[in-house]
Design a protein around this motif. Structure first.
Motif, short mmCIF file in Angstrom:
data_model
loop_
_atom_site.label_atom_id
_atom_site.label_comp_id
_atom_site.label_asym_id
_atom_site.label_seq_id
_atom_site.Cartn_x
_atom_site.Cartn_y
_atom_site.Cartn_z
N ARG A 120 -11.38 -1.68 -1.59
CA ARG A 120 -10.27 -1.02 -0.89
C ARG A 120 -10.67 -0.57 0.50
O ARG A 120 -9.88 -0.61 1.42
CB ARG A 120 -9.78 0.17 -1.74
CG ARG A 120 -8.69 1.00 -1.11
CD ARG A 120 -7.38 0.26 -1.02
NE ARG A 120 -6.34 1.10 -0.42
CZ ARG A 120 -6.16 1.26 0.88
NH1 ARG A 120 -6.95 0.63 1.72
NH2 ARG A 120 -5.20 2.04 1.33
N VAL A 171 -11.79 -3.55 -7.39
CA VAL A 171 -10.64 -3.33 -6.50
C VAL A 171 -10.83 -2.03 -5.71
O VAL A 171 -10.54 -1.98 -4.50
CB VAL A 171 -9.32 -3.28 -7.32
CG1 VAL A 171 -8.16 -2.82 -6.45
CG2 VAL A 171 -9.02 -4.65 -7.92
N LEU A 172 -11.34 -0.99 -6.37
CA LEU A 172 -11.61 0.27 -5.66
C LEU A 172 -12.69 0.09 -4.59
O LEU A 172 -12.57 0.60 -3.48
CB LEU A 172 -12.06 1.36 -6.66
CG LEU A 172 -10.98 2.04 -7.49
CD1 LEU A 172 -11.61 3.01 -8.48
CD2 LEU A 172 -9.99 2.80 -6.60
N SER A 211 -0.99 2.98 -3.45
CA SER A 211 -2.39 3.34 -3.20
C SER A 211 -3.12 2.25 -2.44
O SER A 211 -4.30 2.42 -2.13
CB SER A 211 -3.14 3.55 -4.53
OG SER A 211 -2.46 4.41 -5.39
N GLY A 212 -2.48 1.12 -2.23
CA GLY A 212 -3.17 0.00 -1.62
C GLY A 212 -4.12 -0.71 -2.58
O GLY A 212 -5.01 -1.43 -2.18
N LEU A 213 -3.94 -0.47 -3.88
CA LEU A 213 -4.83 -1.08 -4.89
C LEU A 213 -4.17 -2.24 -5.62
O LEU A 213 -4.80 -2.89 -6.45
CB LEU A 213 -5.27 -0.02 -5.91
CG LEU A 213 -6.12 1.13 -5.37
CD1 LEU A 213 -6.34 2.18 -6.45
CD2 LEU A 213 -7.45 0.63 -4.85
N LEU A 242 3.69 8.60 -2.88
CA LEU A 242 2.81 8.52 -4.05
C LEU A 242 2.61 9.90 -4.66
O LEU A 242 2.73 10.08 -5.88
CB LEU A 242 1.47 7.92 -3.63
CG LEU A 242 0.39 7.83 -4.70
CD1 LEU A 242 0.82 6.91 -5.82
CD2 LEU A 242 -0.92 7.31 -4.08
N ALA A 258 -7.90 7.98 0.96
CA ALA A 258 -8.30 7.96 -0.45
C ALA A 258 -7.36 7.03 -1.20
O ALA A 258 -6.21 6.81 -0.79
CB ALA A 258 -8.25 9.36 -1.05
N ALA A 259 -7.84 6.44 -2.27
CA ALA A 259 -7.02 5.56 -3.11
C ALA A 259 -7.45 5.72 -4.55
O ALA A 259 -8.62 5.95 -4.84
CB ALA A 259 -7.18 4.11 -2.67
N ARG A 302 1.41 7.53 1.13
CA ARG A 302 0.66 8.59 0.46
C ARG A 302 1.59 9.74 0.03
O ARG A 302 1.44 10.31 -1.05
CB ARG A 302 -0.42 9.12 1.41
CG ARG A 302 -1.46 10.02 0.76
CD ARG A 302 -2.55 9.21 0.06
NE ARG A 302 -3.20 9.97 -1.00
CZ ARG A 302 -3.93 9.44 -1.96
NH1 ARG A 302 -4.11 8.14 -2.02
NH2 ARG A 302 -4.48 10.19 -2.88
#
Lengths: 338, 338
Positions: free
Chosen positions: A250, A246-247, B171-173, B201, A141-142, B198
């Protein structure tokens, strides 16, 4: 008593309960107000969840001519599910032996429109989040870091920036925007053309800080309503679309991409020209949309029962799951809410 | 007893009390913790204000060899000055007949570095605001709508975006940023290279939401510290500089432009290359800086006494005011805090 499977999606704005038979046929569904304890408080949230579930059970009894027995119940929600007293819910729906299983809201949203074991989901409602499913379970998840630290492109993000644009105009720090009259009206500030901007500004600021910050999400629809006529609204939605792109990007893997949440389904998708970035990110993807996670929660309740509970054995049941999923989504729409 | 005039600037981070004689000579000053009741609470704020004032009175007695009698007291602050029990302050400084006069924090900041009746002031500390003075009184203000609705380019704005950049990376965003180790350390999250992003975060998000939102302002210095080496930090400060440029350009009239607040005086001004927009906005202006509003509050206390209280008669006293102002600022620096 007819055996049935109950899925509940407890969102911030509304709670959806969906009751299906063993083959996936939807026999009843019901809606109540928000069931998220973080935004609604424990008591109100639990009441909304229990009422939605009992309403669905009552309707099913009428439809079938006999009471239903809930075999499994899945409660899907974001945030802090441990704030919900699940034994109370279990008793209210007559679950004696079994208990209530929890699922994430994004997982339920995914299964409302897809049953493929590999796929992605992006939800933009009050908050925004992306997730990836592999072998039928949520693995990554992000986003979802909340209104203060994340949620780019979400309803809160858009709503806050709508109000900031109005504040900037009234302060002489930003350009005039057509969103101002709607925002002032929503805050109950008289839009009298003769009143000084400073006076309107002070009334607006006072009113806004008197509410919880996330309430600013309710101003997001103003941007969508005016985007065709107002530069500030259009520019703001272009930036929101960049965040949502961006989401989307991802988790670019195979399988369907389910889009959920009011910002996407009622905001961006009906007006695809609004954000070039979002449209570009969606290009070539197997896009599906979901209004809420009720059907997905019911699918999870059904497929987690009996042998479906085991991930290892899930593949063997996949064909049956696909048929059940198709039946849930087709029969659910046959039963409009009153 | 020597007659004296007391100015107090009660800021969010610290409180400054400055005591001057009738000709402007500074005889004592003192500093305590934050004295703003909105951020510190009524009791702590009042205590900080009273202690700073009494400390200054005590030091002055030692310097002069006899007690001083406060003729006038000006308390400068932002937000909600009605939350301060001013009669308690009046009694604590021995004001029997007179009372405590209130001034805005930006007005005091202006008069800490200027005494011209026409001029502008921009303050960027935790919040950000611009104001214009005409005929020696504050006539217009812009910005200062607070952390949720305004304060573009402020310490809160920068600090929140520092943490958002770190959250986006984890988040990798968003792209990797050199600010991440400093932010994790400040939140008490172990920066162990082996730990999953994660996990870091979640610890960071939990810790951040457990604090009042405005506490994010304390992360602003991280952006300034890393701006020469980190793209995310530099880009963020360029955007902050654009917001502050809008504030500077809001009141372009004649007279000095006083810049105050840690974001400007300790952030941008020592590194003028950081924001082209801010440098361009300051070009050609008579720029002065102020560390706090203590001296300005003392100047207001002095000039509001007797005939100085009347705006109409203020012009006649202007020459005297200029001399007193010069004496305050020159003698204040002669008395470093212990």
């Amino acid at each position: 008593m007819t055996p049935a499977f109950l899925g509940i999606d407890a969102g911030g704005t509304s709670t959806h309960a969906v009751l299906v038979l063993g083959d996936g046929t939807c026999v009843a569904h019901a809606r109540r107000s928000g069931g998220n304890p973080t935004s609604r408080g424990r008591t109100d949230a639990l009441n909304a969840i229990v009422e939605a579930a009992q309403d669905a059970l009552g309707r099913a009894s009428v439809t079938l001519g006999e009471p239903v027995a809930v075999n499994e119940c899945v409660l899907a929600m974001a945030g802090e599910p441990d704030k919900i007293d699940t034994p109370v819910l279990a008793r209210a729906v007559g679950l004696t032996a079994g208990s209530v299983h929890l699922a994430s809201d994004v997982e339920a949203m995914y299964f409302s429109s897809a049953c493929e074991p590999e796929g992605s989901v992006v939800v933009a409602g009050t908050g925004s989040v992306a997730a990836r499913l592999s072998s039928g379970v949520l693995t990554q998840a992000a986003g979802g870091a909340g209104w203060l630290l994340g949620d780019g492109g979400s309803g809160f993000w858009i709503g806050r920036n709508v109000v900031r644009a109005v504040v900037a105009q009234l302060s002489g720090l930003g350009p005039a925007t057509g969103m101002t009259p709607s925002v002032l009206e929503a805050f109950g500030v008289p839009g009298d053309a003769g009143a000084p901007a400073r006076q309107k500004l002070e009334a607006l600021v006072r009113s806004a800080y008197a509410q919880p910050p996330v309430h600013l999400a309710r101003f997001a629809p103003i941007a969508f309503a005016l985007a065709d006529h107002d530069d500030a609204a259009r520019h703001l939605l272009e930036r929101a679309g960049e965040h949502l792109a961006v989401l989307v990007e991802r988790f670019p893997g195979d399988g369907p991409l389910v889009l959920g949440g009011s910002v996407v389904t009622r905001g961006f998708l009906p007006r695809p020209g609004l954000s070039g970035a979002l449209a570009a990110a969606l290009h070539g993807r197997d896009v599906r949309t979901a209004e809420n996670g009720g059907a997905g929660a019911a699918f999870l309740a059904l497929t987690r029962s009996g042998p479906g509970l085991s991930v290892a054995r899930r593949a063997a049941h996949r064909a049956g799951h696909r048929a059940a999923h198709a039946r849930i989504t087709s029969t659910l729409t046959d039963r409009p809410l009153p």
